[in-house]
Design an enzyme around this catalytic site. Structure first.
Site, PDB file in Angstrom:
ATOM      1  N   CYS A 289      -0.928   4.967  -8.832  1.00 14.92           N
ATOM      2  CA  CYS A 289      -2.282   5.052  -8.289  1.00 14.92           C
ATOM      3  C   CYS A 289      -2.393   4.294  -6.977  1.00 14.92           C
ATOM      4  O   CYS A 289      -3.167   4.666  -6.102  1.00 14.92           O
ATOM      5  CB  CYS A 289      -3.295   4.515  -9.304  1.00 14.92           C
ATOM      6  N   CYS A 440       6.054   0.265   4.231  1.00 14.94           N
ATOM      7  CA  CYS A 440       5.058   0.946   3.402  1.00 14.94           C
ATOM      8  C   CYS A 440       3.866   0.000   3.277  1.00 14.94           C
ATOM      9  O   CYS A 440       3.541  -0.702   4.233  1.00 14.94           O
ATOM     10  CB  CYS A 440       5.643   1.346   2.054  1.00 14.94           C
TER      11      CYS A 440
END
Length: 482
Positions: A289, A440
């Site tokens: 998520c 990231c």
């Protein structure tokens, strides 16, 4: 023509299409036609040996094709095939107790539970069963928040909570146990205060620790029902196996973007999680998520359904989701139900299990050991070092391996976007001789990218330690944190 339902994690390979007509008279032919039209799906559905991956299940209408004719199952006009990948009846022991042995309700409790007491399906006996019950909630996050609130409000006598995280600002859009004043606090502390305010009659038991193979059986001991509010595969398999060994039901829920799943896995009376997903997907194949996002209200819906299943199990009413998997699509506001069967060869819940204890679940899920290349001294680059290189005008590529949606939120100036999921297929776009610094959000996905790049001969690839979040904190506060 049969229709194939595409789950959310795989829709990026079908142009976001959720349902597609396919040609074929068998499941195998239909899947091959799907892959022919959308080639990027092949490595997600099929292993290198051409067989369907073990963590991908296919249902024809409501039936698992493993219990029909597998890939040879015939399909025709009006049939729906559902691809169900992994996503990180009866009553519980309290319900079986004699009413006379159950704790009495205090006058203040009668007032609190009055709307339960006047229901014939619950009544005084059912509420006393709830008071006698012991429920363990593993995870006090998106699913644990609504489940915990409703279980406390319903009058579960003892509610245990397992969590070791702190409240982050990014939690607040979905983790309704917490408010802005809780940011930075341990979730356990904030949750105990909120749940005690909801119902002071409930005995709250904190377990402020990470659930592991070493402590799981001790923590689960004495609980009647376990609620799975986890967000990762190692803990999910650990919860399942520990529940099987303890003989208690595991009320499962999972969420991703707009879709959710709910079931009750109870090895003593039906299938367990391993009967559905014998093995986890490879690390990085299924986004979390945190990587893919989740609709804020979705965990409220799924967590409330989990709480509903717990109440039914404890009180001993209704038809719990044992042997059934409930799928929810928030975009279409549609529920679907699939039948689950017990795997006679399940390693943990079958009549002849091959696994009789808890194992190393991070190793089982392939996420435990760091690759050797990640241990090298030159693997990571600190944000301030990258800033110095950029200021010096060094020739390098800053590679953003996040999703396009994350790139839109915040970016390092000049970074090139190449999502991790596409890296293997687009490797030829990168120069093997270049200095590549991948990043990231927090550094985990980019570490995977750099490990892969180095194995492919990109020896000068490096990982930005801490990701863009560290860059924002340590170098450029103008880059938004999320």
């Amino acid at each position: 023509m049969p229709i194939i339902h595409i789950p959310t994690p795989l829709r990026r390979f079908t142009g976001e299409a959720g349902e597609l007509p396919v040609e074929g008279t068998t499941v195998e032919e239909a899947l091959r036609d799907l892959v022919r039209r959308h080639p990027a799906l092949e490595r997600h559905l099929y292993a290198d040996d051409g067989r369907l991956r073990s963590f991908v299940n296919v249902f024809k209408n409501e039936e698992d094709v493993r219990y029909l004719q597998r890939e040879n199952t015939p399909v025709g006009e009006g049939d729906t095939l559902s691809i169900v990948p992994s996503i990180a009846g009866g009553a519980a022991s309290a319900a079986a107790a004699e009413v006379a042995a159950l704790p009495e309700l205090e006058p203040s409790e009668i007032r609190h539970y009055s709307r339960h007491l006047i229901m014939p399906e619950v009544g005084t006996a059912g509420q006393r069963r709830l008071k006698a019950s012991r429920v363990l909630l593993v995870g006090a996050g998106g699913l644990g928040s609504p489940a915990g609130l409703y279980l406390a409000a319903a009058g579960v006598g003892t509610l245990g909570l397992v969590d070791f995280d702190v409240v982050d600002e990014s939690n607040l859009h979905r983790q309704v146990l917490y408010g802005r004043s809780d940011v930075g606090r341990p979730k356990i502390q904030a949750a105990l205060e909120r749940l005690h305010d909801v119902n002071p009659h409930v005995d709250l038991v904190p377990h402020e620790t990470r659930l592991t193979s070493a402590n799981a059986r001790e923590i689960l001991a004495g609980y009647d029902v376990v609620v799975d509010g986890t967000d990762n595969f190692p803990t999910r398999y650990l919860v399942n196996d520990a529940c099987v060994l303890a003989g208690v039901p595991n009320v499962y829920g999972s969420i991703f973007r707009f879709e959710g799943q709910v079931s009750v896995f109870w090895g003593a009376r039906g299938p367990c999680y391993r009967c559905l997903f014998a093995e986890p997907p490879p690390p990085g194949l299924v986004p979390s998520c945190a990587e893919g996002g989740v609709l804020g209200v979705l965990p409220g819906i799924i967590g409330a359904l989990q709480a509903n299943e717990v109440v039914k199990l404890v009180v001993g009413v209704g038809e719990p989701l044992i042997g059934r998997l409930l799928l929810f699509d928030a975009l279409k506001l549609r529920f679907r139900e699939l039948k689950l069967r017990k795997d006679p060869a399940c390693p943990v819940c079958s009549e002849h299990p091959t696994q009789r204890g808890l194992i190393d679940y991070e190793q089982f899920c392939g996420v435990a050991p760091q690759p050797e290349e990640a241990m090298a001294d030159d693997f990571d680059v600190r944000p301030e070092e990258l800033k110095r290189w950029l200021d010096e005008g060094r020739d390098l590529v800053v590679l953003d391996v996040r999703t396009p949606q994350e790139h839109d939120i915040a970016r390092i100036e000049g970074a090139r976007l190449l999502p991790l999921q596409e890296l293997r297929d687009r490797l030829g776009e990168l120069d093997p001789a270049a200095t590549i610094v991948a990043h990231c959000h927090h550094g985990m996905r980019s570490a995977q990218a750099v490990s892969f790049l180095r194995r492919m001969g990109y020896d000068r690839a490096k990982n930005l330690a801490g990701g863009i979040d560290a860059w924002s904190r340590e170098v450029d506060p103008a880059v938004p944190r999320y």
